[in-house]
Design a protein around this motif. Structure first.
Motif, PDB file in Angstrom:
ATOM      1  N   PHE A 162      13.664 -17.848   3.782  1.00  0.00           N
ATOM      2  CA  PHE A 162      12.663 -16.807   3.544  1.00  0.00           C
ATOM      3  C   PHE A 162      11.282 -17.396   3.813  1.00  0.00           C
ATOM      4  CE2 PHE A 162      16.256 -15.432   1.005  1.00  0.00           C
ATOM      5  CZ  PHE A 162      16.286 -14.059   1.235  1.00  0.00           C
ATOM      6  N   ILE A 163      10.411 -16.601   4.424  1.00  0.00           N
ATOM      7  CA  ILE A 163       9.023 -17.002   4.593  1.00  0.00           C
ATOM      8  C   ILE A 163       8.133 -15.912   4.015  1.00  0.00           C
ATOM      9  CG2 ILE A 163       9.441 -18.444   6.623  1.00  0.00           C
ATOM     10  CD1 ILE A 163       8.431 -16.136   8.377  1.00  0.00           C
ATOM     11  N   GLY A 164       6.939 -16.298   3.624  1.00  0.00           N
ATOM     12  CA  GLY A 164       6.012 -15.352   3.018  1.00  0.00           C
ATOM     13  C   GLY A 164       5.478 -15.880   1.699  1.00  0.00           C
ATOM     14  N   ASP A 165       4.696 -15.053   1.046  1.00  0.00           N
ATOM     15  CA  ASP A 165       4.088 -15.422  -0.235  1.00  0.00           C
ATOM     16  C   ASP A 165       5.083 -15.130  -1.356  1.00  0.00           C
ATOM     17  OD1 ASP A 165       2.417 -16.050  -2.310  1.00  0.00           O
ATOM     18  OD2 ASP A 165       1.180 -14.247  -2.141  1.00  0.00           O
ATOM     19  N   ARG A 166       5.968 -16.065  -1.599  1.00  0.00           N
ATOM     20  CA  ARG A 166       7.046 -15.869  -2.560  1.00  0.00           C
ATOM     21  C   ARG A 166       6.555 -15.622  -3.987  1.00  0.00           C
ATOM     22  NH1 ARG A 166      12.575 -19.204  -1.798  1.00  0.00           N
ATOM     23  NH2 ARG A 166      11.672 -19.123   0.280  1.00  0.00           N
ATOM     24  N   PRO A 167       5.521 -16.314  -4.467  1.00  0.00           N
ATOM     25  CA  PRO A 167       5.059 -16.058  -5.838  1.00  0.00           C
ATOM     26  C   PRO A 167       4.581 -14.629  -6.071  1.00  0.00           C
ATOM     27  CG  PRO A 167       4.229 -18.164  -5.072  1.00  0.00           C
ATOM     28  CD  PRO A 167       4.823 -17.486  -3.878  1.00  0.00           C
ATOM     29  N   GLY A 168       4.308 -13.891  -5.009  1.00  0.00           N
ATOM     30  CA  GLY A 168       3.876 -12.509  -5.163  1.00  0.00           C
ATOM     31  C   GLY A 168       5.007 -11.541  -5.436  1.00  0.00           C
ATOM     32  N   LEU A 169       6.244 -12.030  -5.431  1.00  0.00           N
ATOM     33  CA  LEU A 169       7.415 -11.192  -5.674  1.00  0.00           C
ATOM     34  C   LEU A 169       7.900 -11.377  -7.111  1.00  0.00           C
ATOM     35  CD1 LEU A 169       9.221 -12.073  -2.342  1.00  0.00           C
ATOM     36  CD2 LEU A 169       8.090  -9.892  -2.862  1.00  0.00           C
ATOM     37  N   ASP A 170       8.728 -10.443  -7.591  1.00  0.00           N
ATOM     38  CA  ASP A 170       9.177 -10.547  -8.974  1.00  0.00           C
ATOM     39  C   ASP A 170      10.141 -11.711  -9.144  1.00  0.00           C
ATOM     40  OD1 ASP A 170      12.142  -9.617  -9.226  1.00  0.00           O
ATOM     41  OD2 ASP A 170      11.256  -8.065  -7.975  1.00  0.00           O
ATOM     42  N   ALA A 171      10.216 -12.224 -10.364  1.00  0.00           N
ATOM     43  CA  ALA A 171      10.960 -13.450 -10.649  1.00  0.00           C
ATOM     44  C   ALA A 171      12.441 -13.327 -10.312  1.00  0.00           C
ATOM     45  CB  ALA A 171      10.786 -13.827 -12.125  1.00  0.00           C
ATOM     46  N   VAL A 230       8.038   1.273  -2.666  1.00  0.00           N
ATOM     47  CA  VAL A 230       7.996  -0.180  -2.885  1.00  0.00           C
ATOM     48  C   VAL A 230       9.076  -0.606  -3.876  1.00  0.00           C
ATOM     49  CG1 VAL A 230       6.645  -2.079  -3.848  1.00  0.00           C
ATOM     50  CG2 VAL A 230       5.564  -0.461  -2.270  1.00  0.00           C
ATOM     51  N   ALA A 231       9.206   0.134  -4.974  1.00  0.00           N
ATOM     52  CA  ALA A 231      10.237  -0.198  -5.966  1.00  0.00           C
ATOM     53  C   ALA A 231      11.630  -0.090  -5.356  1.00  0.00           C
ATOM     54  CB  ALA A 231      10.108   0.725  -7.176  1.00  0.00           C
ATOM     55  N   GLY A 232      11.820   0.941  -4.531  1.00  0.00           N
ATOM     56  CA  GLY A 232      13.102   1.113  -3.869  1.00  0.00           C
ATOM     57  C   GLY A 232      13.412  -0.016  -2.902  1.00  0.00           C
ATOM     58  N   LEU A 233      12.396  -0.482  -2.196  1.00  0.00           N
ATOM     59  CA  LEU A 233      12.591  -1.596  -1.268  1.00  0.00           C
ATOM     60  C   LEU A 233      12.930  -2.889  -2.007  1.00  0.00           C
ATOM     61  CD1 LEU A 233       9.735  -0.873   1.288  1.00  0.00           C
ATOM     62  CD2 LEU A 233      12.169  -1.046   1.833  1.00  0.00           C
ATOM     63  N   MET A 234      12.235  -3.135  -3.107  1.00  0.00           N
ATOM     64  CA  MET A 234      12.521  -4.349  -3.877  1.00  0.00           C
ATOM     65  C   MET A 234      13.957  -4.321  -4.424  1.00  0.00           C
ATOM     66  SD  MET A 234       9.969  -6.285  -3.560  1.00  0.00           S
ATOM     67  CE  MET A 234       8.786  -5.764  -2.305  1.00  0.00           C
ATOM     68  N   SER A 235      14.381  -3.153  -4.858  1.00  0.00           N
ATOM     69  CA  SER A 235      15.756  -2.993  -5.325  1.00  0.00           C
ATOM     70  C   SER A 235      16.738  -3.217  -4.177  1.00  0.00           C
ATOM     71  CB  SER A 235      15.950  -1.598  -5.918  1.00  0.00           C
ATOM     72  OG  SER A 235      17.298  -1.386  -6.289  1.00  0.00           O
ATOM     73  N   LEU A 236      16.392  -2.717  -2.996  1.00  0.00           N
ATOM     74  CA  LEU A 236      17.243  -2.901  -1.823  1.00  0.00           C
ATOM     75  C   LEU A 236      17.357  -4.372  -1.454  1.00  0.00           C
ATOM     76  CD1 LEU A 236      18.834  -1.920   0.639  1.00  0.00           C
ATOM     77  CD2 LEU A 236      16.653  -1.456   1.777  1.00  0.00           C
ATOM     78  N   LYS A 271       0.821  -1.220   0.000  1.00  0.00           N
ATOM     79  CA  LYS A 271       0.000   0.000   0.000  1.00  0.00           C
ATOM     80  C   LYS A 271       0.851   1.263   0.000  1.00  0.00           C
ATOM     81  CE  LYS A 271      -3.528  -2.380   2.772  1.00  0.00           C
ATOM     82  NZ  LYS A 271      -4.212  -2.427   4.097  1.00  0.00           N
ATOM     83  N   ARG A 272       2.129   1.138   0.228  1.00  0.00           N
ATOM     84  CA  ARG A 272       3.012   2.297   0.233  1.00  0.00           C
ATOM     85  C   ARG A 272       3.193   2.834  -1.187  1.00  0.00           C
ATOM     86  NH1 ARG A 272       7.662   0.991   4.821  1.00  0.00           N
ATOM     87  NH2 ARG A 272       6.174   0.477   6.486  1.00  0.00           N
ATOM     88  N   THR A 273       3.831   3.985  -1.311  1.00  0.00           N
ATOM     89  CA  THR A 273       3.972   4.600  -2.632  1.00  0.00           C
ATOM     90  C   THR A 273       4.754   3.683  -3.570  1.00  0.00           C
ATOM     91  OG1 THR A 273       6.060   5.719  -2.136  1.00  0.00           O
ATOM     92  CG2 THR A 273       4.004   6.874  -1.556  1.00  0.00           C
ATOM     93  N   GLN A 274       4.478   3.811  -4.840  1.00  0.00           N
ATOM     94  CA  GLN A 274       5.169   2.981  -5.838  1.00  0.00           C
ATOM     95  C   GLN A 274       6.677   3.196  -5.783  1.00  0.00           C
ATOM     96  OE1 GLN A 274       3.716   3.596  -9.807  1.00  0.00           O
ATOM     97  NE2 GLN A 274       4.855   1.865 -10.662  1.00  0.00           N
ATOM     98  N   ILE A 275       7.085   4.433  -5.513  1.00  0.00           N
ATOM     99  CA  ILE A 275       8.515   4.739  -5.441  1.00  0.00           C
ATOM    100  C   ILE A 275       9.162   4.002  -4.277  1.00  0.00           C
ATOM    101  CG2 ILE A 275      10.188   6.564  -4.958  1.00  0.00           C
ATOM    102  CD1 ILE A 275       8.420   8.489  -6.508  1.00  0.00           C
TER     103      ILE A 275
END
Length: 243
Positions: free
Chosen positions: A104-113, A77-83, A71-75
């Motif tokens: 790692f735990i969580g919904d892995r398929p929801g993340l980028d490949a 979220v994108a920055g976190l994924m890059s991190l 739900k956070r800003t796209q900027i």
């Protein structure tokens, strides 16, 4: 105790779980963007992982990104994924050299490949490590985890692999993301917020909680040692009477 000192208290927790909160506020206090705080928080993770053996902590679980954080800003979220991708690339060899086993735990398929591939590689690279067990909750939510576990349990019942009459409170944990981990003894939340934010709902039924004002980037091994010392003074009865 000095902030940078860490000593092993008697009767310390075997498994510590941490809700790492306060990166954004830490950055704002310094007039910097939120991602500046997230990068500082990532550096702090390394110090805390390194401190675990000296504090008697065998298992460390950290809440890195929740199912609600989308739900956070796209900027942001994108920055976190890059991190996250950068953290895995930079820390992989160091984690293995320090004998840290990463999961790692969580919904892995929801993340980028690409991120999923890096997660798989890090788990494989450190699978033989026998030191600290570091579990990273990424795209994780406690309710989501229980729902996914219940779905798998129902599928086994429907397929005849599980007798519904044999289901008890020991059954569901075998379907949770944390099935190979002991339940946490101590859950810490930084930044002064006093809520559990959908983290390890089932597993933390009898955990001790510690809510502290320290923002995550300021959470040093010395602060962790102080929290563990406080934990060691508590009387854990698991529903039984004192004495």
């Amino acid at each position: 105790m000095a902030q940078d000192e860490a000593t092993v208290p008697a009767m310390g927790p075997r498994h510590v779980a941490i809700i790492m909160d306060g990166n954004g506020r830490w950055a704002k206090m310094r007039g910097r963007p939120r991602l500046f705080g997230h990068h500082a928080g990532a550096r702090r993770v390394r110090e805390i992982v390194e401190a675990c053996p000296g504090l008697g902590i065998e298992y460390l679980t950290i809440f890195a990104f929740s199912t609600e954080n989308w739900k956070r800003t796209q900027i942001e979220v994108a920055g976190l994924m890059s991190l996250f991708r950068s953290y895995i690339r930079k820390e992989a060899r160091a984690l293995r050299s320090r004998n840290v086993c990463v999961r790692f735990i969580g919904d892995r398929p929801g993340l980028d490949a690409k991120l999923q591939l890096l997660m798989d590689e890090l788990e494989e690279m450190t699978s033989g490590c026998t030191g600290t067990n570091l579990t990273i909750a990424l795209n994780y939510g406690g309710r989501d985890e229980v729902a996914r576990a219940t779905k798998r349990l129902a599928e086994d019942v429907a397929a005849g692999r599980l007798d519904p009459g044999a289901i008890d409170e020991e059954t569901l944990p075998r379907y949770l993301d944390t099935c190979v981990l002991p339940d946490p003894d101590l859950v810490i939340r930084t930044s002064g917020e006093a809520r559990i934010s959908n983290f390890l709902l089932w597993q933390s039924a009898y955990a001790e909680y510690e809510f502290i004002d320290t923002l995550w980037p300021d959470f040093t091994p010395g602060v962790l040692a102080e929290v563990i010392a406080s934990y060691a003074s508590r009387d854990r009865r698991f529903g039984g009477a004192k004495g």
